[in-house]
Motif scaffolding. Structure first.
Motif: not given
Length: 670
Positions: A20-30, A33-38, A505-512, A516-519
Motif C-alpha cells: 500500500a505504500d509503494n509508489p506504484v499506482y496499484w489496484r486490486a483485481w476486480g 481495475a478491468l474497467d479502468e484498463a478498458r 455433473d460438473e462444477y467451476s472453481f469460481s462462483a457463477a 472478473d475471470v476470462i474463463i
C-alpha cells in the motif's frame, strides 16, 4: 477519472496491504481495475504473490519500491496486485498461461494482459536491472510498451492462442471415464517410480511434501497391500519430520526444502501443509506405533494454538523472512548454543557444528540421528529444546498473514477433528469446533466468504471453500456424532450446487457471479493441496455415506467419472481427482449401534484410523430395527454392535471392542 494513487490501503489481504505504500499506482483485481484498463486503453501489469513469499519481497524491494520503476509502470500500465491465496482462480488461469509460453512457473508471477485481461507475455521474478542471468524489469517494461504501441496484431495473435490453450486445459471437455481399479493402480505405480527411495519424496531438488502424491501411495497400500508404496510414504514422512524442513523447537513444517535431503527449508510455514502433515502423521502412527509421528502431531498442534489462532480461526501462514533475512528467526550460530556438557548430546543429535550446515549457520535437524522412538532420549533433550525455544522467542518473529482462508481452515479443522478423535485429545476436537463455528459466523445470506480478516469478508467463496467445509463437517460428525454437522454439510452442498454447478455433473472453481475471470475453470489442477474438484468428489462421497443418501452417492460417481475422463485427457497435475475417485470403488461404512457415544465400540473405532472409512453412530434401543444399507431393508438390533459395510454388503456384527479391532485390522493390509 481514475485516481493517480495506490489503492491497496483498505484491502482485506495483508499481502496487498504490504504494497500500500509503494509508489506504484496499484489496484486490486476486480471489475473496477478491468474497467479502468478498458477505458484508458492501457495494458494490465498483473503481479501475483503472497505474504510469506521470499522472492515476492525481493522483487517488491528492488522494483515496486523504486521511484524510477514505479514511474514507468504508472505511465504505461494499469498495475494490478493479486494475493494468490485470496484469488487462486486468477492465479491458476495466468500461471497456466505462463506455462503455455514454455516458462517455469512460480511466485511472484508477473504477467502482461490486454485491457480485456487476455494474457500475452509473462515471467516470474525480475530484478530492476539485468543480473542473475535474468533480464531487468526496466528493460521489460520499456519493451512491452513498444510492442503494445507498434504491433497490437502480434499481441492479439498471442492472446488468441493462449486463450485457446487455457480453454482446452482448464475448462476441457471429455467423455466420462470408467472408475477402473487399474487406472488408480497404474497411477500409484507411476508415482512410486518417481520416488526417491533413499531420501523420500520425489527424486531431486527441491523437495516438496506433495500431499496428493503421498495420499496416492497410502491409498494404494490400503487398497492393494503394496508394502513398497507404504514404505515410500513412511520413509518420506519420517525423513521430512526429522529434517530441517521441520521446526524442532516450535513445531510445524515449512513449505519445502531447497535441497534434495530435506535439510534447508524455504522457511515459510503454511497452514495447509501442516493440516496435511497432521493427517499423514496420524495414519503413520496408527500403522507403525512409532512415537515420532505422535510427537510431531502434538508439537504442531501446540504451534497452531500458540502462533496461528486469530478469533478462533487459523491464520494463513508465517513469513520466510524476519528482519529482511530469510530464515533468520530459525537458524543458529554455534556460539548461540552453549558449548557445555549439558548441551553435548543436543549438539550431536541436532547437527550443531562450529562451521554450521548452511551458510555458516546451523539449521537444527535430526537427519543423522536415527530413529526418534526413544523415550529416554526425548526426556533428556526436552529441557534443552525448551531452553533454546525461550531464547528464540526473544528474536524478531516472522510476520504472520492473519487472513483466515475458509478452505485452508476446513483442511485444518478436519485434521484436528480426526487426530483429536483417534488420539483421545478432546481439546483438539474443541479447537476444530471453535474454528468451524467461527467460519459459520462469518457467513452472509447462507454463503461463506473465501477470506476473513478482522471485519473484512471476501465474497464470493470458491468451490474449494464449500467442499473443504463439507469434509470438515463430516469429520467433526465422526468425532462427536452430533447430527447438526451433517445437516449443515447438506446446506453447504445446496449453496455449492447453486453457485458453482455448471452442469449435472460438473462444477467451476469460481462462483457463477464472479464477473472478473476470462474463463470459469473447473478447478481440476492440484497445487500444494488437492484440487477443488477432488475435494468436491470426496465431500459428495462422504456426505452421501454419512447421510445414507443414495442419490447423492450416484451423483458423486457421475462427477468422479467426468473428472476421471478429463484426467485421462490431460494426464498431469490431477492426483487428487484419482485419489478421491478411488474411494468410490468400494465405499466403506462402519455403523456403530450403541447406547452411548463413549461405548467401547465407539472408542475402538476411533483408534483404528482409515481415511477411506465413514463412521456412523446410531443410538441403540432394545430390539429396534435399522436399515444398514439404504434400500436393503431394516434389521432388528438385539444388542449393541458394530457393522462394517463395503459397497452394498455388510459383514456380520461384532459386539466387543476386541472383535471390532480385529475385524478392522483384518480389513487392512498387514
Amino acid at each position: 477519472m481514475y485516481p493517480e494513487a495506490n489503492l491497496l490501503g483498505d484491502e482485506s489481504s495483508p499481502y496487498l496491504r504490504q504494497h500500500a505504500d509503494n509508489p506504484v499506482y496499484w489496484r486490486a483485481w476486480g471489475r473496477n481495475a478491468l474497467d479502468e484498463a478498458r477505458d484508458t486503453g492501457k495494458p494490465i501489469l498483473l503481479s501475483v504473490g503472497y505474504a510469506a513469499c521470499h522472492w515476492c519481497h525481493v522483487m517488491a524491494h528492488e522494483c515496486f519500491e523504486d521511484l524510477e520503476v514505479a514511474e514507468l509502470m504508472n505511465r504505461h500500465f494499469v498495475n494490478v496486485k493479486v494475493d494468490r491465496e485470496e484469488r487462486p482462480d486468477i492465479d491458476q488461469i495466468y500461471m497456466a498461461a505462463l506455462g503455455a509460453m514454455g516458462e517455469q512457473g512460480g511466485w511472484p508471477l508477473t504477467m502482461f494482459l490486454t485491457p480485456d485481461a487476455g494474457p500475452f507475455w509473462g515471467g516470474t521474478y525480475f530484478p530492476k536491472t539485468s543480473r542473475y542471468g535474468r533480464p531487468g524489469f526496466m528493460d521489460i517494461l520499456a519493451s512491452i510498451h513498444r510492442v503494445w504501441q507498434s504491433d497490437k496484431q502480434k499481441i492479439a495473435n498471442n492472446v488468441t492462442a493462449l486463450t485457446r490453450h487455457l480453454q482446452a486445459n482448464l475448462a476441457v471437455e471429455a467423455e466420462p471415464g470408467t472408475l477402473d481399479p487399474e487406472i488408480f493402480d497404474q497411477f500409484a505405480t507411476n508415482i512410486f517410480a518417481a520416488m526417491d527411495t533413499e531420501k523420500g519424496g520425489l527424486r531431486g531438488a527441491p523437495k516438496f511434501p506433495n500431499a496428493p502424491f503421498m495420499d496416492t501411495l497410502w491409498l494404494s497400500w490400503l487398497r492393494n497391500g503394496d508394502r513398497q508404496h507404504r514404505d515410500a510414504f513412511l520413509a518420506s514422512l519420517g525423513t521430512m519430520l526429522q529434517g530441517g524442513i521441520y521446526d524442532h523447537l516450535g513445531g510445524g513444517l515449512s513449505r519445502y526444502a531447497v535441497d534434495d535431503r530435506w535439510l534447508v527449508p524455504h522457511f515459510e510455514k503454511m497452514l495447509y501443509d501442516n493440516a496435511h502433515m497432521i493427517r499423514h502423521a496420524l495414519w503413520a502412527f496408527d500403522a507403525t506405533g512409532d512415537d515420532l509421528f505422535r510427537r510431531r502431531i502434538e508439537e504442531t498442534v501446540g504451534w497452531l494454538q500458540r502462533e496461528m489462532l486469530i478469533d478462533g480461526r487459523f491464520a494463513s501462514s508465517l513469513d520466510a523472512d524476519s528482519e529482511g533475512e530469510e530464515g533468520k528467526f530459525y537458524c543458529w550460530s554455534a556460539e548461540e548454543i552453549p558449548d557445555s556438557l549439558e548441551f553435548t548430546l543436543f549438539r550431536e543429535i541436532y547437527d550443531v557444528t562450529p562451521e554450521g550446515n548452511w551458510e555458516h549457520k546451523t539449521i537444527l535437524n535430526r537427519l543423522a540421528a536415527g530413529s526418534a522412538d526413544r523415550p529416554e532420549l526425548e526426556q533428556q533433550l526436552e529441557p534443552i529444546r525448551r531452553q533454546l525455544f525461550e531464547i528464540r522467542e526473544k528474536r524478531v518473529h516472522p510476520t504472520r498473514d492473519e487472513k483466515a482462508l475458509t478452505d485452508w481452515n476446513g483442511l485444518m479443522i478436519r485434521a484436528l477433528a480426526e487426530a483429536g478423535r483417534a488420539l483421545e485429545q478432546p481439546d483438539w476436537v474443541l479447537l476444530a469446533q471453535t474454528a468451524y463455528h467461527q467460519i459459520r459466523a462469518s457467513m452472509k445470506d447462507g454463503r461463506v466468504p473465501h477470506s476473513v480478516l478482522g471485519e473484512s469478508r471476501l465474497f464470493p467463496g470458491l468451490s474449494s471453500d464449500y467442499a473443504a467445509m463439507i469434509n470438515a463437517a463430516v469429520s467433526l460428525y465422526q468425532a462427536t456424532f452430533e447430527e447438526d454437522y451433517i445437516a449443515e454439510a447438506a446446506q453447504w452442498l445446496d449453496i455449492l450446487n447453486a453457485d458453482h454447478r455448471t452442469g449435472p455433473d460438473e462444477y467451476s472453481f469460481s462462483a457463477a457471479r464472479a464477473d472478473d475471470v476470462i474463463i470459469r475453470i473447473r478447478g481440476d489442477q492440484d497445487e500444494a493441496i488437492s484440487s477443488a474438484t477432488s475435494q468436491i468428489i470426496e465431500a459428495l462421497t462422504r456426505l452421501a455415506i454419512a447421510s445414507g443418501n443414495t442419490d447423492l452417492l450416484e451423483q458423486a460417481e457421475r462427477v468422479a467419472a467426468k473428472a476421471v475422463g478429463r484426467v485421462l485427457h490431460q494426464r498431469y497435475g490431477q492426483a487428487g481427482i484419482l485419489n478421491s475417485a478411488s474411494l468410490l470403488l468400494e465405499p466403506i461404512k462402519l455403523v456403530l449401534v450403541t447406547p452411548t457415544k463413549d461405548h467401547e465400540l465407539v472408542q475402538a473405532a476411533a483408534r483404528m484410523v482409515d481415511p477411506r472409512r465413514t463412521d456412523i453412530w446410531v443410538e441403540w434401543q432394545h430390539e429396534q430395527a435399522i436399515e444398514l444399507i439404504p434400500g436393503g431393508g431394516a434389521i432388528a438390533i438385539e444388542k449393541p454392535a458394530a457393522y462394517l459395510c463395503r459397497g452394498f454388503s455388510c459383514l456380520p456384527p461384532v459386539a466387543s471392542a476386541g472383535e471390532l479391532e480385529e475385524l478392522l485390522q483384518q480389513r487392512r493390509p498387514g
